[in-house]
Write an enzyme that holds these catalytic residues in place. Structure first.
Site, PDB file in Angstrom:
ATOM      1  N   ASN A  72     -15.775 -40.937 -18.735  1.00  0.00           N
ATOM      2  CA  ASN A  72     -16.930 -40.940 -19.633  1.00  0.00           C
ATOM      3  C   ASN A  72     -16.542 -41.634 -20.931  1.00  0.00           C
ATOM      4  OD1 ASN A  72     -19.009 -40.322 -21.395  1.00  0.00           O
ATOM      5  ND2 ASN A  72     -19.379 -38.331 -20.473  1.00  0.00           N
ATOM      6  N   ASP A  73     -16.852 -42.923 -20.995  1.00  0.00           N
ATOM      7  CA  ASP A  73     -16.455 -43.751 -22.136  1.00  0.00           C
ATOM      8  C   ASP A  73     -16.929 -43.197 -23.463  1.00  0.00           C
ATOM      9  OD1 ASP A  73     -15.149 -45.969 -20.948  1.00  0.00           O
ATOM     10  OD2 ASP A  73     -17.075 -46.680 -20.207  1.00  0.00           O
ATOM     11  N   CYS A  74     -17.943 -42.362 -23.407  1.00  0.00           N
ATOM     12  CA  CYS A  74     -18.607 -41.944 -24.634  1.00  0.00           C
ATOM     13  C   CYS A  74     -18.172 -40.564 -25.114  1.00  0.00           C
ATOM     14  CB  CYS A  74     -20.114 -41.957 -24.426  1.00  0.00           C
ATOM     15  SG  CYS A  74     -20.676 -43.593 -24.002  1.00  0.00           S
ATOM     16  N   ASN A  86     -15.644 -39.189 -26.856  1.00  0.00           N
ATOM     17  CA  ASN A  86     -14.522 -39.678 -27.665  1.00  0.00           C
ATOM     18  C   ASN A  86     -13.994 -38.520 -28.515  1.00  0.00           C
ATOM     19  OD1 ASN A  86     -16.935 -42.189 -28.157  1.00  0.00           O
ATOM     20  ND2 ASN A  86     -15.272 -42.329 -26.672  1.00  0.00           N
ATOM     21  N   ARG A 141     -10.763 -49.550 -14.328  1.00  0.00           N
ATOM     22  CA  ARG A 141     -11.256 -48.388 -13.569  1.00  0.00           C
ATOM     23  C   ARG A 141     -12.430 -48.793 -12.676  1.00  0.00           C
ATOM     24  NH1 ARG A 141     -14.532 -46.096 -18.059  1.00  0.00           N
ATOM     25  NH2 ARG A 141     -12.815 -44.869 -18.827  1.00  0.00           N
TER      26      ARG A 141
END
Ligand code: BGC
Ligand code: NOJ
Length: 824
Positions: free
Chosen positions: A498-500, A502, A376
């Site tokens: 937003n990797d965080c 989850n 990405r």
């Protein structure tokens, strides 16, 4: 800092200044709040260099081909680098001309970070030393050109020592596998050149060399012989003594250090060059004579000799500067705002080159070991860079696409050396595939080169699985369509942008730690962000399909975009802004129903970018909510209210203290989405205001608060919930660079490549009378001048003739086109 200028009231907040003429940032004190760094190299050989000469070098891959060693998170923060020592051989006094590592009291100091070079100059007791570090174009080496001047009125007897600490190539292994590596280090010294050849015995064919232009008084290659046991780089025994030990490393820690003696008459200057480089020998031609352990230097000797000559260095440096002139010539603007001009014309473009090259792998905040090229990330990086080096963007797109899987999903990262998907991280970030469509669309719009869509590209690098790139894009879109959740919104998978966040992390056992990989498959959390991104990507793909004459397919894409828009409006709208997501349990996230995390920035940006809410006022309402709830003087925070406790059902986002990173930090990457959205709704004042709030050059005046470099964007600025509100972190490698460049150049200034030409559609702040720009587009040069005339309908005049609309058709390569634009 002894004799260096003391900080006074007036300049309390700055550590240097911009030299716009030379395109350099001039650091006036070595003790910047953090190491303020620069990059050397633009193609294959790279290095990081701080304002006190700290940093390291590598060839292509900071994990697998690391030339020099670096210890992260050290005290002092930045230690280890390209250090020199000068010794007064009469008094025995010695110092480092880059201040570190001896931190002697310099009489003056100046570091000039330029485009792919850094020059550090200082004086100590009337001995001036000026070191220029750069990587010549087309080479896999770096040059350190040192000029030492005796400004005394008596003769000076000096010693100059160089130093690098070699890394044993694999930086991860180097930092961990001591039982092996303390026995593998090998060097060779021949004709004054230090060769580092650890690993060379085995199947590997690469080695490093470190050479000096002067006859040597001595050398060292064993670290402890140079430093002395129990000493550090601030006080090497060899330097103190004024004599090297001619040590040969056998295992332990190989280093390279040359000792040169210099007798300088009053006023005399001497130039000494060091060359540190990377080389490979053909596999079957490694040793000379065959069977010996002696490195074959036949291929590399001429290169070394050439780069030790002052003329070559002079010429190489001039060529590097000319190369940057050419690159930056692609877009030059002259606006009423000096900070805008400086960022667009020089520093933002420069940062785009570095993010494009290194993705998120190598900075003072990224070790080079942990992360390769992000799928990405790289797709977004090229959006800011494609106009400068289209051929390299093309190559990058094909590399990235080859790591896509047949399902349409993608490895989240790949290793730059092998170009293979990184299995440690795998896939399941459900936004990834859509970025490929956006990256490719940007490339085709810029270049007009639709032939890239016919390039055969394998899936997962599997030979035999090649399909045209266009098919990869189709699979990307389908990937989302095949993964819809209970509300018809896209499943989020492990996470989206937003990797965080989850949302498929949950635990049936209270108190059990969250795991990002657990329960992903089958997890039903949905993302409104991906929905907005899907709408945008589907429209882009419709454009590409239409251009290929695939009208039915284009119509299908548009229908899919429309359908998803409907779902967003139905299930993704919260009343005054777009919701963020639905969690595993079907609860909304980013909604007034939540106690914390009621509004997130990402869907407000991405949905509007996709065009959602432009016709019915939702977009404007969402943007007002952003202004009201998320904007701060230091930038727009990611969400509000910040999470005050850890919540397993949200994952990593709530692991950050309030105000940092994804938990309501000013995550700068997202701010330009809002700038663009504001421009799309015609609000130039707000768009530009947001742009200035995070513009690094505009923040130079608050350097003591900001703390990171004032010439590049940082990933994050602490948000309003943080005690350190306004403090930046993670400078250099961030999607912020590409997106801000796009926001200011394509949307606020409005110079936007499209499939059928160059759209010029500025949305300016109301107090600007206009601006001028030079833009190279598909080989032609557009001289653009924009002026505001109240009440006048928007008009574009091309070479004297008004055109219909605001899209200037592409001119033949080589042509110069005059474009006058009137905006009201
Ligand atoms: C950070 C993210 C980053 C991710 C990369 C997280 O800890 O907060 O910003 O994208 O790591 O894996
Ligand atoms: C940084 C990562 O590189 C990027 O891919 C991600 O989108 C942001 N962090 C937000 O989590």
């Amino acid at each position: 800092m002894g004799a260096l200028p003391k900080k006074t009231e007036g300049d309390l907040l700055r550590y240097g200044h911009f030299d716009d003429e030379r395109r350099e940032y001039v650091i006036e004190r070595p003790d910047t709040p953090l190491p303020w760094i620069n990059y050397l190299g633009t193609e294959a050989y790279f290095g990081i260099v701080s304002n006190t000469a700290g940093g390291y070098s590598f060839y292509r891959d900071a994990k697998l081909r690391r030339l020099t060693r670096y210890r992260y998170n050290n005290a002092p923060f930045d230690l280890g680098g390209r250090y020199l020592y000068v010794r007064d051989d009469v008094t025995g006094d010695f110092w480092s001309p880059s201040w570190q590592p001896t931190r002697s009291e310099l009489d003056d100091y100046e570091c000039r970070h330029g485009l792919s070079y850094t020059q550090i100059a200082s004086s100590y007791r009337k001995i001036r030393a000026e070191t220029l570090y750069f990587v010549p174009l087309g080479e896999t080496l770096e040059v350190w050109r040192v000029r030492v001047t005796n400004e005394r009125d008596t003769a000076a007897e000096l010693s100059l020592f160089s130093s690098v600490e070699f890394c044993l190539w694999d930086a991860q292994d180097d930092a961990t596998n001591f039982q092996r590596n303390f026995s593998t280090g090998q060097v060779e010294v021949a004709d004054g050149v230090i060769y580092h050849k650890t690993e060379y015995r085995e199947r590997r064919d690469h080695f490093a060399y470190f050479a000096c232009s002067e006859p040597l008084a001595g050398f060292d290659t064993q670290r402890e012989s140079f430093l002395g046991a129990y000493r550090g780089w601030d006080n090497p025994e060899a330097v103190e003594r004024g004599a090297a030990t001619d040590s040969l490393a056998h295992g332990w820690q190989p280093i390279g250090s040359h000792h040169v003696r210099l007798g300088l008459a009053p006023g005399e200057t001497r130039e000494i060059s060091f060359v540190l480089g990377y080389a490979e020998n053909p596999r079957d031609d490694k040793f000379d004579p065959p069977g010996s352990q002696t490195l074959n230097k036949r291929h590399v000797r001429p290169v070394i000799e050439r780069w030790l000559r002052p003329e070559t260095v002079e010429e190489g440096f001039a060529t590097l500067r000319a190369g940057w002139d050419k690159l930056l010539g692609g877009l030059h603007v002259s606006t009423p705002d000096a900070d805008t001009n400086r960022m667009v014309n020089v520093w933002n473009a420069y940062q785009n080159m570095m993010t494009f090259n290194l993705s998120r792998s190598t900075s003072f905040f990224e070790s080079g070991i942990g992360r390769g090229m992000g799928f990405r990330d790289s797709n977004q990086d090229l959006v800011g860079f494609v106009h400068m080096v289209p051929e390299r963007a093309r190559e990058r797109i094909l590399d990235i696409a080859a790591t896509q899987m047949a399902t349409g999903g993608a490895y989240h990262q790949y290793q730059p050396l092998t170009k293979r998907g990184n299995n440690d991280i795998g896939d399941g970030f459900n936004d990834d595939p859509l970025w490929l469509i956006l990256g490719v669309a940007a490339y085709v719009k810029e270049t007009g080169d639709a032939s890239i869509l016919d390039e055969p590209v394998p899936y997962d690098n599997e030979p035999g699985s090649e399909a045209p790139l266009y098919e990869h894009l189709q699979r990307s879109l389908r990937y989302t369509q095949e993964r819809l959740g209970p509300h018809g919104l896209p499943l989020i998978g492990r996470a989206d942008w937003n990797d965080c966040l989850n949302l498929n992390c949950f635990s049936d056992t209270p108190g059990e730690p969250f795991q990002t990989t657990e329960n992903v498959t089958g997890g039903t959390a949905e993302s409104v962000f991906i929905a907005g991104q899907f709408v945008l990507a589907a429209k882009e793909l419709a454009g590409l399909a239409g251009q290929r004459g695939l009208d039915a397919e284009a119509a299908e894409c548009l229908a899919a975009a429309e359908k998803m828009t409907g779902v967003i409006v139905e299930h993704g709208w919260d009343g005054a802004w777009f919701r963020r997501a639905y969690d595993f349990y079907g609860n909304p996230i980013g909604s007034g129903e939540n106690d914390e995390g009621q509004i997130f920035i990402e869907p407000q940006g991405m949905c509007v970018l996709g065009g959602v809410g432009l016709d019915d006022g939702l977009a404007a309402q969402a943007l007002d909510s952003v202004a009201e709830r998320l904007a701060t003087p230091h930038g727009i925070v990611l969400q509000q209210p910040a999470y005050t406790s850890y919540r397993i059902e949200l994952g990593e986002i709530s692991s950050y203290p309030p105000g940092y990173k994804e938990n309501a930090g000013i995550f700068c990457h997202t701010n330009p989405w809002i700038m663009i959205a504001e421009a799309m709704t015609g609000n130039g004042d707000r768009a530009f205001d947001y742009y200035r709030r995070i513009n690094p050059s505009a923040r130079e005046a608050v350097s003591e608060v900001h703390r990171c470099e004032p010439y590049v964007y940082a990933q994050m600025i602490a948000g309003k919930d943080a005690p350190t509100h306004g403090e930046a972190k993670n400078s250099w490698l961030t999607g912020t660079a590409a997106w801000n460049y796009v926001a200011i150049t394509q949307w606020i200034l409005g110079i936007r490549p499209e499939l059928d030409g160059l759209r010029i559609d500025p949305v300016l702040p109301s107090d600007w009378p206009g601006f001028t720009a030079t833009r190279v587009f598909r080989g032609a040069t557009y001289e653009i001048s924009v002026r505001r005339e109240a009440g006048h309908p928007a008009q574009v005049i091309v070479d004297g003739a008004p055109i219909d609309g605001v899209v200037v058709p592409p001119a033949p390569a080589g042509a110069t086109v005059r474009v006058e634009v009137v905006v009201s």
